[in-house]
Structure formats: C-alpha cells, structure tokens
Design a protein around this motif. Structure first.
Motif, PDB file in Angstrom:
ATOM      1  N   UNK A  71       0.838  -1.205   0.000  1.00  0.00           N
ATOM      2  CA  UNK A  71       0.000   0.000   0.000  1.00  0.00           C
ATOM      3  C   UNK A  71       0.872   1.254   0.000  1.00  0.00           C
ATOM      4  N   UNK A  72       0.343   2.334  -0.463  1.00  0.00           N
ATOM      5  CA  UNK A  72       1.162   3.532  -0.619  1.00  0.00           C
ATOM      6  C   UNK A  72       1.583   4.118   0.718  1.00  0.00           C
ATOM      7  N   UNK A  73       0.894   3.753   1.778  1.00  0.00           N
ATOM      8  CA  UNK A  73       1.318   4.277   3.082  1.00  0.00           C
ATOM      9  C   UNK A  73       2.450   3.454   3.681  1.00  0.00           C
ATOM     10  N   UNK A 123       9.422  -3.357 -10.255  1.00  0.00           N
ATOM     11  CA  UNK A 123       8.451  -2.677  -9.400  1.00  0.00           C
ATOM     12  C   UNK A 123       7.832  -1.515 -10.146  1.00  0.00           C
ATOM     13  N   UNK A 124       6.530  -1.313  -9.894  1.00  0.00           N
ATOM     14  CA  UNK A 124       5.843  -0.228 -10.593  1.00  0.00           C
ATOM     15  C   UNK A 124       4.839   0.399  -9.635  1.00  0.00           C
ATOM     16  N   UNK A 128      -2.752   3.288  -6.296  1.00  0.00           N
ATOM     17  CA  UNK A 128      -3.032   2.945  -4.903  1.00  0.00           C
ATOM     18  C   UNK A 128      -2.037   1.965  -4.302  1.00  0.00           C
ATOM     19  N   UNK A 129      -1.060   1.502  -5.066  1.00  0.00           N
ATOM     20  CA  UNK A 129      -0.111   0.537  -4.485  1.00  0.00           C
ATOM     21  C   UNK A 129       1.174   0.503  -5.298  1.00  0.00           C
ATOM     22  N   UNK A 130       2.221  -0.024  -4.649  1.00  0.00           N
ATOM     23  CA  UNK A 130       3.484  -0.285  -5.321  1.00  0.00           C
ATOM     24  C   UNK A 130       3.497  -1.782  -5.627  1.00  0.00           C
ATOM     25  N   UNK A 131       3.436  -2.135  -6.886  1.00  0.00           N
ATOM     26  CA  UNK A 131       3.354  -3.537  -7.255  1.00  0.00           C
ATOM     27  C   UNK A 131       4.706  -4.107  -7.633  1.00  0.00           C
ATOM     28  N   UNK A 132       5.006  -5.264  -7.066  1.00  0.00           N
ATOM     29  CA  UNK A 132       6.290  -5.918  -7.361  1.00  0.00           C
ATOM     30  C   UNK A 132       6.030  -7.242  -8.061  1.00  0.00           C
ATOM     31  N   UNK A 260      11.987  -1.832  -2.855  1.00  0.00           N
ATOM     32  CA  UNK A 260      11.278  -0.881  -1.990  1.00  0.00           C
ATOM     33  C   UNK A 260      12.195   0.276  -1.597  1.00  0.00           C
ATOM     34  N   UNK A 261      13.434  -0.072  -1.269  1.00  0.00           N
ATOM     35  CA  UNK A 261      14.382   0.975  -0.868  1.00  0.00           C
ATOM     36  C   UNK A 261      14.630   1.939  -2.023  1.00  0.00           C
TER      37      UNK A 261
END
Ligand SMILES: [Zn+2]
Lengths: 283, 819
Positions: A71-73, A123-124, A128-132, A260-261
């Motif tokens: 999730x973006x948070x 990753x993109x 609403x989300x960061x998808x891997x 993610x980093x």
C-alpha cells in the motif's frame, strides 16, 4: 579415454589432485541428491515446490512468478511510499507512474557471458499501491521464458530506475537477451541509476556507497534478517544441484527490499537529477 | 639441471669485464660503388679457412599478375595511388583463394609483400559486401606496422574502412565504439581470449558480419602458445557459428616446414598454400663462419663476437646497411657499444649505429625503425625483438652472432638482408656452443635440412580442459557438440564434478562465480611470470619479467640478477605474489643456483632395446629443488662462497624419453662406475642439444637429468668436474654407486607441465638422435671434452680417470643397443 575415472586420474597425475568441489557429500550421495532435485523441479504431481516455497505461481515451465503489492502508506524507515503518486512528489525526478524499478539476482559478479540473472524483480507504482513482480528460474531452461516475461512487462514510455544498473544489471540482461537472440526491451529506455546521484547527495561521511548503507543513513531503515546479496548465487546453486529450496525465499525477500528501498530513495534525490536516456546497448 | 651443465648456455658474465681484444681503429671511408657481393668476395679472400660453407642464391625476377577483374574500382584506384599498379603472382594467387572463400596460408620469404595478400581480400569484402575483418598479431609492434599500409590504402582511396586496435591499452570509452562500429579490428590472441570471446554478445554486430580472419606470423604459434591459440580459435569458431558467420581465414607464415599443416591444425579446416614468391630478389650469398682455433688443446676458438665485429666493421665502413643479431640483450649491448666507439666517436655527427632490444621504450623503438627505413642509420644491433615482421626496410648485410637456436629462426633473421635489386649477404658466425659447432661441422644440416616443423598439441589435456572451461562460460555446451579430440562429455562431466558446470537436460551451463579466461595464460604456464622490481633508494620500478621456470634459478633471495650488464641483488622474493625486489649492487661476483632434479618413471608408453639397454618414452614425475647457490667472482671464476635457498619444490608430471643401462653392462665396459657416471652426464649433454636440434625446439623446451629412474638419486657434476650422486636436498648418496643395483638413466623431459607432445616424436627419432650425438662427440676437435660436445669439463689430468669425452662416447655406444 572412455571414462571419467580415467580422466580424473590423468588430470590428477599431471596437475596434482583436483581442487575440492566444495561439497562434503560423497559422490554417489551427491548424484542421488541431484537426481532428487531434478525430480522435484519437474515434479509431475501438483504444484512444483519452488513456486510453493516462494508463494508464487508457475507461469511457464520452470518459471515462477511472485507478485506482491504494498500500500502507498507503506514506510521504508521514515519515508512512506505514499508520497509518490498523485501529487507529484517533491524532488522526484520523473513521473513516478512511468518508473520501472529493476533489480536482479545473479549467479555471480564475474560478468561476461557466463553469468545469469536467475531472479529479476520489477516494481511499478500504481495509483493505490506499489506492485512488485519477481520472476525466478527453476533451471536454465526457463531463461527464455523469463526474458520473454520481462519484455512483455516493459512499456515504451517507461523510465528505468535501478541501483548500479548501468554498469551491472542492464549490461547483464542485454547479454542474456542477446544469448537468446531476443531484442533487448530495455535498450534505449531512459535510465535513472540511483547509485551516483545518491552518493553525491548523501554519501559524505558514509563508509561506502552501498544501497543498504544509504537506506540506513537516508531513510533511517535497518533491515531485519536481510540475506546479504552476495549469498544469492550460492542459494540458487544449492537449489539447482540438490533441489533444496533453502535460502531462496530469503533471496526473494532481499530483492523486494532492494526495490522498496529504491522507490523510497527516489524521493530523496533533490530536483537536480536529470534523467538521461540510456545509451543504446546491443542492437 | 645441475648448475655446471648450465653455464655454457648462458653468456659468461666474466666477459663483461674483459677488455675488448680489438680496440677501435679509424675506418676507411665508404666506397659508394661497393655492394654486398664485393664484401662477400673480400671476406672469402681474406678469411677463406674460417668460411666453412658458402651458398650463393641467384637473383630472381619478378613475376607479375593483374588485379582481379572484380576488384572494387575505388580500391583499385587507391592501390594505384599508392604506386601499386599490379600484383606479384603470389599475391594474386592468395587473393583469388581468399575471395573464393578458400582458407589460405601464405608462406613466402620476408619482404615479399605478404600483408597485401590479406589487406586486399579484407578491403574487397568490406567494399563489396560490407563484411568486417579481424586481424590477429602476436605482438603490438607488428600489428602497428602491418596496419600502417592498410591505413594508407584506405586513406588514399577514401574507402571508409574504420580500423581500430583493440588491446590492453584501448581506453574503456573507446571500446564500446570499436565493438559497434569497427570494420577492421586489430588485436592479439590474448585479448581475443580474455577480452573479446567471454564478452561476445557485446561484439554481436561485429561477429555477425565477420568475413575475414587474418592470422599473421603464424610460425610463432607453435608449442604451448600455438596449442592455446588452436583452442582459442576453436572457441572463436563456436561463437561464429552462434552468430551464423563463416569467415575466410588468411594466414601468413615465415619459412617453416609445414605451413599448411600448422594452419589447418589451428583452424581445423583444409587450407590452400601459397609458397612460391613472385617478388623480385637480388642475388644473395650466405657464409657460414667458424672462428679460428686459438687453443688446440682445449679446442678453444676465438669468440663469435670478435668475428662478428670484424665483419660488421667492414660492412658499415663500406656503407652497407647492416643488421647484427645477438642472442642475448647483454651481447647486444656489448656489440653496440663497440661499434658505436668505432663509428659514432664524433658527437657532432648523427649516430650511425643503434641498439634495438625488448627493453627499450616503444617510442624509442619506433624512432629507430623509422631511421632504419629512411636510411639515416647504417647499422642496428638487435635481439630477437626485431626478428618478427617489424618493418625496417631492406638491408644489405645481416650478421648472426651465434646460431639463434632454430633453423627457422636463423633463416628468418638472415632474411632481413635482401633487396629487390641489389645483392645481399648473410653471415652466420658460429659460437663455441654445441649447436653452433655442430652446424659449422655439418653445414649441410643447416643448409639443406628443411626448416623445423612447427608442432602444436591442442588436445594436450590440461590445455584443452582450460579452454573447455572458457568455452562453457561463453556458450552452454549441448549434447552432441564437439570440441577438440578428447571425449567432450567426459570432460564436461569432470567439470560438473568440479562444480563449475551444471548439467540440465541436454546442456551444460557455467555456474561458478569466476571468469575462467583470466586463469589461463596463452603464452605459458598458468602460474604467470615474476616481475623484478628495483627498490634501490625507495624506487619501485619494474625492470624485468622472468618466467616461472627460470625464476627459481635466478631470483632466489641473495641471487645476483644481471640486467644489461648491471648487477642487482635480490633482497626479497614474494613467491606467491610473483615478485622479486632487487637493489642495484656493486658486487664483484655472480651467483649460480645449485639445484637438484629428481625423476620418477610413472608409466612407459613404448619401450625398445634389450634387457640391459633400454630406451622408452612415457610419463614421469619431476621434482626440482634449488638447494643453495654459489658465489663466483667475475673474471677469475673462483668460487668465493655459498648461500642457502629456501624455495618450494617445483613438481610436475610430464612426458619424457629415457635411456637406461644396467650395472651388468656398465661393469663390463667400464673399469669403475664413477667413470660410467661421468659418461652419462656427458651423453646427456650431447643428447639434449641434439634433441633440441632435431625436434623443433629451443634447448629450454627440454629438461635433462641423469637419475636412477625411481627418484632415489640424481647425478650432478661436482666442483671436481666429476659426477656425484645426490638426494633432493643435496645430500651425498655416493654409496649408491656401489649398490648391487645401479641403473643410471638419461632423461630428456618435456619442460611443460603435462607435456606438449615433444616426447613421442623424439622417441621415434631415437635412432637418428643417437647417431648424431655419437658423431658429434666422436668428431669434436677437442681432446678431452668441451662445451661443443659433452659440456665444460676439467682435463682428465685434473680429474683422474678416463677423459669425459671417451666416457660419454662409451655410454652412447652402449645406448645404441637400446634401439
Ligand atoms: Zn669437444
């Protein structure tokens, strides 16, 4: 000369004993293990163990796809991914929605044609989300499928984001595509390699310029139980030889943590970085 | 090898300090009408008895041919602009083969215009088909010279060919452009092996369009280097198949006996040969010159250098362009200095004489080459650094100060003198060394013998295995593929067991995190060379490189290392790091390693002879240990002390030929076993030299030892000039002389780990080898033995017993029973 024993003897006599192969198991045991490993890769019954162990699905023979969404948070240390989309994040150098984050795990650092990227994570950011998505080869035979899957994922207007990809991941993938006679989908894409910009902006006083060091210093994030990237080759080798899933899930987690980093660090560049188009690699 | 057997092969360091026997004297001014033929006549008149053979080769006319009809008009125009309006017949022949897609080897003499034989097809294919070319040269200097022509043709015709040199000096940012856009890439085997093939995907565009592969200086690819190159080319062909390319190979060689065989062996395909030169050639004379005897008792002759200087002075004084070849850097320096004293005494005039050797900086060498070409230098004194195709223009006179070790090498150097329209003269001055004296006594051997066969052994297991590793790194192997003459699946299974390959289904993949090409040195053992670092006064200059096999004998701590006549002392030897740290010294002595070699027979492949006298070849285990060193004073040669050496033993398995006689036979023939042992040492010395002569090879390609075949003792020549039995640490095992079982054995072993295929052919030649060794020792002009037959010996009066020469002769005769 007809058999291995004779060859071994001839070589040993000329050269001294062969170097230890690094395996403590007896020869027969190794063979049996290896055979068992193969049987497991191609296991006819049910889901192959590799996909299961990585919580992924087999999308082509021997190719496992692992998908995760954050999730973006979600925070990496102090920095949430949520800062990225929608409102154009301050300091982010390109349209975040066009960024394609890339990180590979390989069989080694030797470079050249003898090194394989057996795990590739992309990753993109969405709204609403960061998808891997991570593709993992169960064996060399799956490489063409892996490369094909990567090619299908790339969009024409993508901006590639990597850490040290200019000198490592991208040339290596270009080689792999060339080895399979496939066009390199990454060739010509604009490419932001975070390594040098981050080092210029944040590197002063740091012991080294590694991703993990920057992540700790800039994001304030310390990874728990992170497998050092240098252990990735051995983990895949153990799987290949003996069919042991072993540390592969740890490598996948490490690969995700890297992606993610990168996404979080992208916000910490300042606005001075320009994205230069990648130079054309192999035709 | 025992130290006392070594010294005659090295230059006597005492010579450095001896006064020159022929002080400089003013010379007569040049006679502009004199040519090399006049000089030949004058020498024969004055020095008739010293000239043991003379050969006159008549002038040869040019044979011309037109350009091929299909030649690209722009290319033809470019050639005309460069003054080339037609071709020599052999050039046309080579071009026709190459353009028809037939691999071709050109083996015509030096300066016959060989490079056009490959430039033309490469350019034609580029112009008409857009095809690229790969040029391989063994050294950088050669690459530069040969490509200079090409660049000029390209420029003259604005042909648009992008030529790039890709070697260790090519900067990183230029490499990408070369891979992408180079039409003609000039490189060397080492770079192809380490820098190009393992990264072939980056060269995909180049390889896909490759039409021509040129391999010049083919004759240098023999032995270990050639065996490696054959495997590098196997890898290249594998990569080319991957990219669907099938280029034509054009190979060029100096005079060797078997250019087609070598070329075909290297590229694994049939090859057409062009051997008849169509280039014109002035008349040439060749003199074989033996220095006069100055001490009949010792069979001692005047030094080769004194004779070389005599001839060189006359040649230069007559205004003839002259080259002198010496066999060591030191000798080069000494001859240069002497000739400069004679001809360059006036500092206001530009120098007429220059030295040329490996150690000079590239810019200095280029400068000297240019001055030779444009005629501003009259004389150059060179080591083998100039032997290869470096362009120095045409010369009148070539003097060889000593036989260079191989027939091909001698002809190649002599080929430096030869003009298209003027006579030329070659003089081979024999030194006192064995091979030189053999040739002086048997000129027909040199003049009539076909030059050496260049042999390669690409399937030598260790070498093959290294390249199977490299090849697997480059592309996975698949079932059914072939690579070399051994059973590939077995090799792959071995590598799988070693953990570097992984078999999956029908293919083997590289799996190790390493770059196998970096571990393979094409020019010799994978162990690499030692660098010699001068640390005098805090300096840190690399002053020399020494290969592994001689490092143990020359770079032990305490050793005096001589470089260009200057002594350095080895302060510290970093064996694993392959470095020797030295400081300049004023020591008045040099050092001589004391080393012991132990040989054990592991397996005989073939055996001949009788129960008492046997000859065989097979596998042996060799251990060499340097146990210490002697300090020997310059000039007087007296032994002034010893030093200890602690170095790892050098062990290897290799192949060998050996002759073994039983105690029964020896006891019947010799009054005492000590004399028999002396005879073995002398016989070994003669056999070793004759083996080098008959094989292809340098003396160093073979090791020699006298032992008992089971590694118990080895025989060395002691300070009293007599053989003594020693253990590996040097301990005296003299009691073995009296043992019931006493089986001295002469070994000639292949000095490359694993063997490079020298032993089996030598075994086949054993009859001729023994016959020649016998006649060598029997016909020598000395009384009791000398470096030209059985090695340096003390006179029998000083040693007691039979003369060394007689003892050796007796042993060789007994060995004849083993045929
Ligand atoms: Zn003699």
């Amino acid at each position: 000369m007809t058999d291995l024993a004779a060859l071994r003897e001839r070589l040993a006599r000329r050269h001294g004993p062969p170097p230890p192969s690094g395996r403590a198991l007896g020869e027969l045991a190794v063979r049996i293990e290896r055979l068992r490993g193969r049987a497991m890769v191609r296991g006819p019954a049910g889901r192959p163990p590799l996909a299961g162990a990585l919580a992924g699905v087999e999308t082509a023979p021997g190719l496992v796809l692992v998908e995760r969404a954050y999730p973006l948070w979600h925070r990496v240390g102090r920095v949430p991914l949520a800062g990225l989309p929608g409102v154009r994040a301050e300091g982010f150098p390109a349209d975040p929605l066009r960024c394609l984050f890339l990180d590979t795990e390989t069989t080694g650092l030797a470079g050249g044609t003898g090194t394989v990227a057996w795990m590739v994570g992309l990753g993109r950011l969405g709204t609403d989300a960061f998808g891997l998505r991570q593709w993992v080869m169960a064996g060399f035979a799956a490489e063409a499928a892996l490369l094909g899957a990567l090619a299908a994922e790339v969009r024409r207007d993508d901006v590639l984001v990597s850490f040290n990809g200019k000198s490592y991941d991208l040339p290596l993938l270009a080689t792999r595509f060339r080895m399979h006679g496939m066009p390199d989908p990454f060739a010509g894409l604009p490419h932001l390699d975070l390594r040098h910009p981050l080092r210029r902006r944040h590197g002063a006083g740091l012991p080294d310029g590694r991703l993990k060091t920057l992540e700790e210093a800039v994001l304030g994030h310390r990874r728990e139980r992170d497998l050092p990237g240098a252990e990735a080759p051995a983990a895949w080798l153990a799987w290949l030889r003996d069919g042991r899933v072993g540390l592969l899930p740890e490598v996948a987690r490490h690969n995700r943590a890297d992606l993610l980093a990168m996404a979080a660090l992208c916000q910490c560049l300042g606005d001075t970085e320009k994205i230069t188009p990648a130079t054309a690699r192999l035709a | 090898m025992p130290p006392s057997l070594q010294s005659p092969e090295a230059l006597d360091p005492g010579d450095l300090f001896a006064a020159s026997p022929y002080p400089p004297s003013p010379e007569t001014p040049a006679d502009p009408t004199a040519d090399a033929a006049d000089l030949a006549e004058a020498l024969c008149r004055t020095y008739g008895p010293r000239i043991v053979a003379r050969v006159d080769l008549p002038a040869r006319e040019a044979h011309w041919a037109d350009f091929p009809e299909a030649l690209d008009p722009a290319l033809a125009a470019a050639l005309r602009a460069r003054g080339i309006a037609r071709l020599y017949r052999h050039q046309r022949e080579a071009v026709d083969h190459a353009l028809a897609g037939r691999h071709v080897v050109i083996a015509t003499p030096t300066a016959s215009g060989k490079s056009l034989c490959y430039h033309l097809p490469a350019l034609q294919r580029f112009r008409t088909q857009g095809k690229k070319a790969l040029y391989l040269f063994p050294t950088k200097a050669l690459a530069q010279d040969q490509v200079a022509d090409l660049l000029e043709i390209n420029r003259a015709g604005a042909l648009g060919l992008r030529t790039c040199t890709f070697d260790g000096d090519t900067p990183g940012d230029a490499r990408q452009a070369i891979r992408q856009h180079g039409d003609l890439v000039v490189t060397n085997p080492d770079m192809l092996h380490q820098g190009i093939l393992p990264h072939h995907t980056k060269w995909a565009r180049f390889f896909e369009n490759l039409g021509t592969v040129v391999i010049d200086e083919l004759h240098t690819y023999r032995g270990v280097f050639g065996s490696h190159l054959a495997n590098v080319l196997r890898r290249l062909r594998r990569i080319l198949r991957f990219y669907g390319a099938d280029p034509t190979y054009i190979l060029c060689s100096a005079t060797i006996a078997n250019p087609e065989e070598l070329a075909a062996g290297l590229i694994d395909a049939p090859v057409e040969a062009v051997r008849e030169s169509g280039a014109p050639q002035g008349a040439r004379s060749l003199l074989l010159w033996n220095p006069p005897v100055i001490n009949a008792d010792l069979g001692l002759r005047a030094s080769a250098r004194s004779q070389t200087l005599r001839v060189a002075r006359q040649a230069v004084a007559r205004g003839l362009k002259t080259i002198v070849f010496a066999n060591s850097r030191l000798e080069t320096e000494v001859i240069t200095k002497y000739l400069k004293d004679v001809f360059d005494a006036d500092p206001r005039r530009p120098p007429r004489v220059a030295g040329y050797r490996g150690g000079y900086l590239p810019t200095e060498r280029r400068d000297k080459e240019r001055k030779l070409r444009d005629g501003s230098l009259d004389c150059v004194v060179s080591t083998s650094a100039l032997e290869l195709g470096v362009d120095i223009g045409a010369l009148d006179v070539c003097i060889l100060n000593g036989y260079p070790g191989t027939v091909a090498g001698a002809w190649q150097r002599l080929g430096r003198a030869g003009r298209r329209n003027r006579p030329a003269l070659g003089v081979l001055v024999a030194s006192s060394q064995l091979l030189d004296q053999y040739i002086a006594r048997h000129p027909e051997f040199f003049l009539e013998a076909s030059p050496e066969r260049a042999r390669i052994a690409p399937d030598q297991l260790l070498i093959l295995m290294e390249h199977v590793r490299c090849a697997a790194f480059e592309l996975p192997f698949v079932v059914g593929e072939k690579f070399g003459g051994e059973d590939l699946p077995t090799l792959l299974a071995y590598l799988e067991e070693q953990g570097v390959l992984h078999r999956e289904g029908a293919s083997w993949h590289w799996i190790a995190d390493s770059y196998p090409a970096n571990a393979v040195n094409l020019r010799g053992g994978a162990d690499g060379n030692f660098t010699v670092i001068d640390v005098t006064d805090g300096r840190k200059d690399v002053i020399a490189e020494v290969d592994l096999s001689s490092a143990a004998l020359t770079l032990y701590e305490g050793a005096i290392y001589l470089l260009q006549a200057a002594p350095y002392q080895v302060e510290r030897l970093d064996w694993t790091g392959r470095k020797a740290f030295v400081t300049a010294t004023r020591a008045d002595y040099y050092t001589d390693a004391i080393d012991y070699t132990k040989l054990k027979i592991l397996d005989d492949f073939e055996r001949g002879g009788t129960a008492e006298a046997a000859c065989a070849h097979g596998e042996v285990h060799v251990v060499r240990r340097v146990a210490g060193y002697k300090k020997i004073r310059f000039g007087s040669h007296e032994n002034i002390g010893y030093g200890p050496v602690s170095l790892p033993d050098q062990e290897m398995h290799t192949t060998a030929v050996w002759w073994q006689l039983t105690e029964g036979l020896l006891d019947r023939r010799f009054a005492d076993r000590q004399t028999a042992l002396d005879g073995f040492l002398g016989a070994a010395y003669a056999l070793h030299h004759m083996a080098a002569l008959l094989s292809m090879a340098d003396l160093r390609d073979f090791g020699r030892a006298v032992g008992d075949g089971s590694g118990t003792w080895s025989a060395v020549t002691g300070p009293d000039g007599r053989g003594s039995l020693r253990g590996l640490g040097g301990q005296d095992l003299g009691q073995a002389l009296a043992a019931p079982r006493f089986r001295p054995t002469v070994f000639l072993y292949d000095n490359q780990p694993g063997g490079i295929g020298l032993a089996a052919p030598l075994y086949d030649l054993r009859g001729e080898l023994l016959a020649r060794s016998l006649s060598l020792v029997r016909d020598c002009g000395c009384r009791e033995g000398c470096p030209a037959c059985v090695g340096p010996v003390l006179p029998a009066s000083a040693r007691g017993g039979l003369a060394a020469r007689e003892a050796a002769l007796a042993v060789l005769e007994l060995m004849r029973g083993a045929e």
